[in-house]
Design a protein around this motif. Structure first.
Motif, PDB file in Angstrom:
ATOM      1  N   UNK A   1       0.837  -1.203   0.000  1.00 41.84           N
ATOM      2  CA  UNK A   1       0.000   0.000   0.000  1.00 41.84           C
ATOM      3  C   UNK A   1       0.867   1.247   0.000  1.00 41.84           C
ATOM      4  N   UNK A   2       1.893   1.282   0.839  1.00 38.10           N
ATOM      5  CA  UNK A   2       2.754   2.458   0.935  1.00 38.10           C
ATOM      6  C   UNK A   2       3.510   2.708  -0.354  1.00 38.10           C
ATOM      7  N   UNK A   3       4.038   1.661  -0.964  1.00 42.52           N
ATOM      8  CA  UNK A   3       4.782   1.816  -2.217  1.00 42.52           C
ATOM      9  C   UNK A   3       3.864   2.323  -3.322  1.00 42.52           C
ATOM     10  N   UNK A   4       2.639   1.829  -3.361  1.00 37.41           N
ATOM     11  CA  UNK A   4       1.714   2.292  -4.392  1.00 37.41           C
ATOM     12  C   UNK A   4       1.271   3.726  -4.123  1.00 37.41           C
ATOM     13  N   UNK A   5       1.073   4.088  -2.860  1.00 35.53           N
ATOM     14  CA  UNK A   5       0.810   5.495  -2.528  1.00 35.53           C
ATOM     15  C   UNK A   5       1.976   6.379  -2.971  1.00 35.53           C
TER      16      UNK A   5
ATOM     17  N   UNK B   1     -14.788   5.959   2.774  1.00 35.19           N
ATOM     18  CA  UNK B   1     -15.054   6.166   4.188  1.00 35.19           C
ATOM     19  C   UNK B   1     -13.809   6.638   4.912  1.00 35.19           C
ATOM     20  N   UNK B   2     -13.896   6.718   6.228  1.00 38.44           N
ATOM     21  CA  UNK B   2     -12.755   7.158   7.032  1.00 38.44           C
ATOM     22  C   UNK B   2     -11.624   6.143   6.938  1.00 38.44           C
ATOM     23  N   UNK B   3     -10.423   6.557   6.552  1.00 37.35           N
ATOM     24  CA  UNK B   3      -9.336   5.581   6.414  1.00 37.35           C
ATOM     25  C   UNK B   3      -8.939   4.985   7.753  1.00 37.35           C
ATOM     26  N   UNK B   4      -8.561   3.717   7.735  1.00 44.60           N
ATOM     27  CA  UNK B   4      -8.095   3.042   8.940  1.00 44.60           C
ATOM     28  C   UNK B   4      -6.796   3.693   9.410  1.00 44.60           C
ATOM     29  N   UNK B   5      -6.531   3.681  10.722  1.00 48.50           N
ATOM     30  CA  UNK B   5      -5.322   4.331  11.237  1.00 48.50           C
ATOM     31  C   UNK B   5      -4.031   3.877  10.553  1.00 48.50           C
ATOM     32  N   UNK B   6      -3.919   2.577  10.278  1.00 44.66           N
ATOM     33  CA  UNK B   6      -2.659   2.134   9.679  1.00 44.66           C
ATOM     34  C   UNK B   6      -2.491   2.639   8.252  1.00 44.66           C
ATOM     35  N   UNK B   7      -3.598   2.926   7.542  1.00 40.81           N
ATOM     36  CA  UNK B   7      -3.450   3.495   6.215  1.00 40.81           C
ATOM     37  C   UNK B   7      -3.099   4.976   6.276  1.00 40.81           C
ATOM     38  N   UNK B   8      -3.499   5.663   7.340  1.00 42.19           N
ATOM     39  CA  UNK B   8      -3.025   7.036   7.547  1.00 42.19           C
ATOM     40  C   UNK B   8      -1.517   7.013   7.778  1.00 42.19           C
ATOM     41  N   UNK B   9      -1.064   6.056   8.581  1.00 44.00           N
ATOM     42  CA  UNK B   9       0.379   5.907   8.825  1.00 44.00           C
ATOM     43  C   UNK B   9       1.116   5.596   7.529  1.00 44.00           C
ATOM     44  N   UNK B  10       0.552   4.714   6.705  1.00 39.62           N
ATOM     45  CA  UNK B  10       1.177   4.397   5.418  1.00 39.62           C
ATOM     46  C   UNK B  10       1.299   5.648   4.554  1.00 39.62           C
ATOM     47  N   UNK B  11       0.237   6.465   4.543  1.00 44.13           N
ATOM     48  CA  UNK B  11       0.249   7.690   3.741  1.00 44.13           C
ATOM     49  C   UNK B  11       1.321   8.660   4.231  1.00 44.13           C
ATOM     50  N   UNK B  12       1.488   8.757   5.540  1.00 46.12           N
ATOM     51  CA  UNK B  12       2.523   9.626   6.096  1.00 46.12           C
ATOM     52  C   UNK B  12       3.924   9.144   5.716  1.00 46.12           C
ATOM     53  N   UNK B  13       4.136   7.837   5.752  1.00 44.00           N
ATOM     54  CA  UNK B  13       5.438   7.288   5.360  1.00 44.00           C
ATOM     55  C   UNK B  13       5.721   7.566   3.891  1.00 44.00           C
ATOM     56  N   UNK B  14       4.705   7.355   3.040  1.00 42.95           N
ATOM     57  CA  UNK B  14       4.865   7.630   1.606  1.00 42.95           C
ATOM     58  C   UNK B  14       5.158   9.111   1.378  1.00 42.95           C
ATOM     59  N   UNK B  15       4.438   9.972   2.106  1.00 45.87           N
ATOM     60  CA  UNK B  15       4.646  11.409   1.973  1.00 45.87           C
ATOM     61  C   UNK B  15       6.066  11.800   2.398  1.00 45.87           C
ATOM     62  N   UNK B  16       6.556  11.171   3.471  1.00 46.00           N
ATOM     63  CA  UNK B  16       7.906  11.495   3.957  1.00 46.00           C
ATOM     64  C   UNK B  16       8.961  11.142   2.915  1.00 46.00           C
TER      65      UNK B  16
END
Length: 489
Positions: free
Chosen positions: A134-138, A303-318
């Motif tokens: 998920x993170x790599x694709x983000x 819907x509201x993203x699950x907490x771990x997908x928010x974390x994945x998005x932050x890692x991808x953004x970083x």
């Protein structure tokens, strides 16, 4: 060179073609000798003999490919180098023989790294127990939104050696940067890898039968940080990932960048009032924060993203920000990203009950993240435990459980943990491991559920006792839910 390739799967076949195309004499060995292996062997040997355009390199440079089936233990005579597929254990007799003969063993990622050209694309690496794909694709989506020519490669399914050797070939536009998913197996066999920036998303016990211990597993994950030039991205909530950064030998000036679901400190990315914010790649990180996106931009419409997908998005953004990507591209890339199937996938709402497919949750760490995303759950779990224990998972999730339906070969391990830590939760134990058990499991879960509940397939186990893979398991769940809706209408 005479190179022995261990394994006839996707990465092994890819490596064999690439190396033969560069003039090596290649022997592929595989312990299997079934129809699948024979078909793959015939295809490889035909490619080498006919000069098929589908491979890498020109036919005029090929020294040939020989395939040896039914014996994956014996080192072919005259081998100069062994290139292994990711799943082969370090203790395999083939590698023991190679060590005795003074022959190096490396993986396809290592070969790809060594064969990069002088103007090769930078690598942004991602590993972790869960969330890698998920993170790599983000990340790839964000890089594309910046206008960069990129691709998600590696453990995600596209052999990286094919991409590296194909860069700029036949007039194709060279890649600017690659988003690279790396498993612990691949990192174990890639000693020379030096990424531009890399992230370890999380660490939890997994594949310990392969690595031998949690310490060895963590050390292999930590290899992704070695030699990083710009940023080592870690999870603030998972101290083990930060410890791997501290232990890494990085280039002078490389920074440690944290991501957190809370308010970020300096040199971190985090969440403030529904916004993803950056306090790492700003001019004054002590006093400034840059808005990157809204939490609602993560997989919009689901819907509201699950907490771990928010974390994945932050890692991808970083990682993207470490590469110089603008804030607007982070937002646009997250909006454009759509999760793969079987990763917290909404299937249907029936009579006020929501049905969620997270068949990809094949270990306890992934299941814990999935269970944490919902308030009242009827949990469908079980399969092959791979040596896992379930006490901690049940303890953390017990208050959310309305009921549990157990399937699969190792369901007793989960049942026993439930009896110890959640004895009041009703449990249905399905004593069957045929694929039709999923239909019964969904019916039982529906019986236990109340309006407002979520029926969640998050097995915490591998699927191979009942299904070919987790995709087929998720498909069976979705089909069983569709049967419910068809019966109701």
């Amino acid at each position: 060179m005479h190179i022995t390739v261990a394994g006839l799967g996707v990465s092994g076949s890819s490596a064999a073609r690439a190396l033969a195309g560069l003039g090596a004499r290649v022997t592929v060995v595989d312990g299997g000798d079934g129809d699948k292996q024979r078909a793959a062997a015939a295809e490889l040997e035909e490619w080498a003999a006919t000069g098929s355009a589908s491979g890498t390199g020109g036919a005029g440079h090929r020294a040939g490919i020989t395939v040896r089936l039914g014996d994956g233990d014996t080192l072919p005579e005259g081998t100069d180098l062994v290139v292994t597929s990711p799943g082969w254990k370090p203790t395999s007799p083939l590698f023991t023989a190679a060590a005795a003969a003074g022959v190096d063993v490396v993986g396809d990622v290592e070969i790809a790294w060594r064969l990069r050209g002088p103007d090769a694309a930078a690598w942004l690496g991602v590993t972790g127990t869960n969330g890698k794909t998920t993170t790599v694709r983000m990340l790839a989506s964000i890089l594309e939104a910046e206008g960069l020519h990129t691709m998600a490669v590696g453990n995600i399914g596209t052999p990286i050696i094919d991409v590296v050797l194909g860069q700029g070939k036949d007039g194709a536009r060279p890649y600017d940067v690659l988003a690279v998913e790396l498993s612990s197996y691949q990192l174990h066999w890639a000693p020379s890898l030096r990424a531009h920036s890399a992230a370890v998303l999380n660490l939890a016990p997994d594949h310990l039968d392969w690595h031998g211990s949690m310490q060895a597993y963590a050390a292999d994950k930590g290899r992704i940080y070695e030699g990083n030039t710009v940023a080592c991205v870690y999870n603030v909530a998972d101290k083990a990932t930060e410890e791997l950064v501290r232990a890494a030998d990085v280039e002078e000036g490389c920074r440690a960048i944290g991501f957190t679901l809370g308010t970020p400190g300096p040199s971190q990315l985090g969440v403030v009032e529904g916004l993803l914010v950056d306090r790492a790649f700003v001019e004054n990180r002590q006093k400034q924060a840059q808005e990157l996106a809204e939490v609602a931009d993560i997989a919009p419409g689901s819907g509201t993203p699950a907490p771990h997908n928010i974390a994945n998005a932050l890692a991808a953004a970083a990682l993207a920000r470490a590469f110089g990507v603008r804030p607007a591209a982070v937002r646009d890339g997250l909006r454009a990203f759509h999760p793969d199937a079987h990763r917290i996938q909404h299937i249907a709402d029936v009579d006020g009950v929501t049905y969620i497919d997270d068949s990809k949750a094949t270990n306890t760490h992934a299941a814990e993240a999935s269970l944490a995303a919902y308030e009242h759950i009827v949990w469908i779990a079980g399969g092959l435990a791979k040596g896992a224990t379930f006490d901690e998972l049940v303890q953390k999730s017990a208050a959310r459980l309305r009921g549990v339906v157990l399937i699969g070969a190792d369901r007793a391990l989960i049942r026993e943990a439930l009896a110890r830590h959640a004895p009041e939760v009703p449990v249905v134990d399905l004593d069957r491991t045929d694929t039709g058990a999923m239909s019964q499991a969904v019916r039982e879960a529906t019986r236990l559920a109340e309006p407002g509940d979520t029926v969640l397939l998050a097995p915490a186990c591998a699927s191979m006792d009942m299904f070919v893979n987790y995709n087929k398991r998720g498909d069976a769940f979705a089909e069983a839910v569709r049967e419910l809706t068809a019966r109701d209408h």
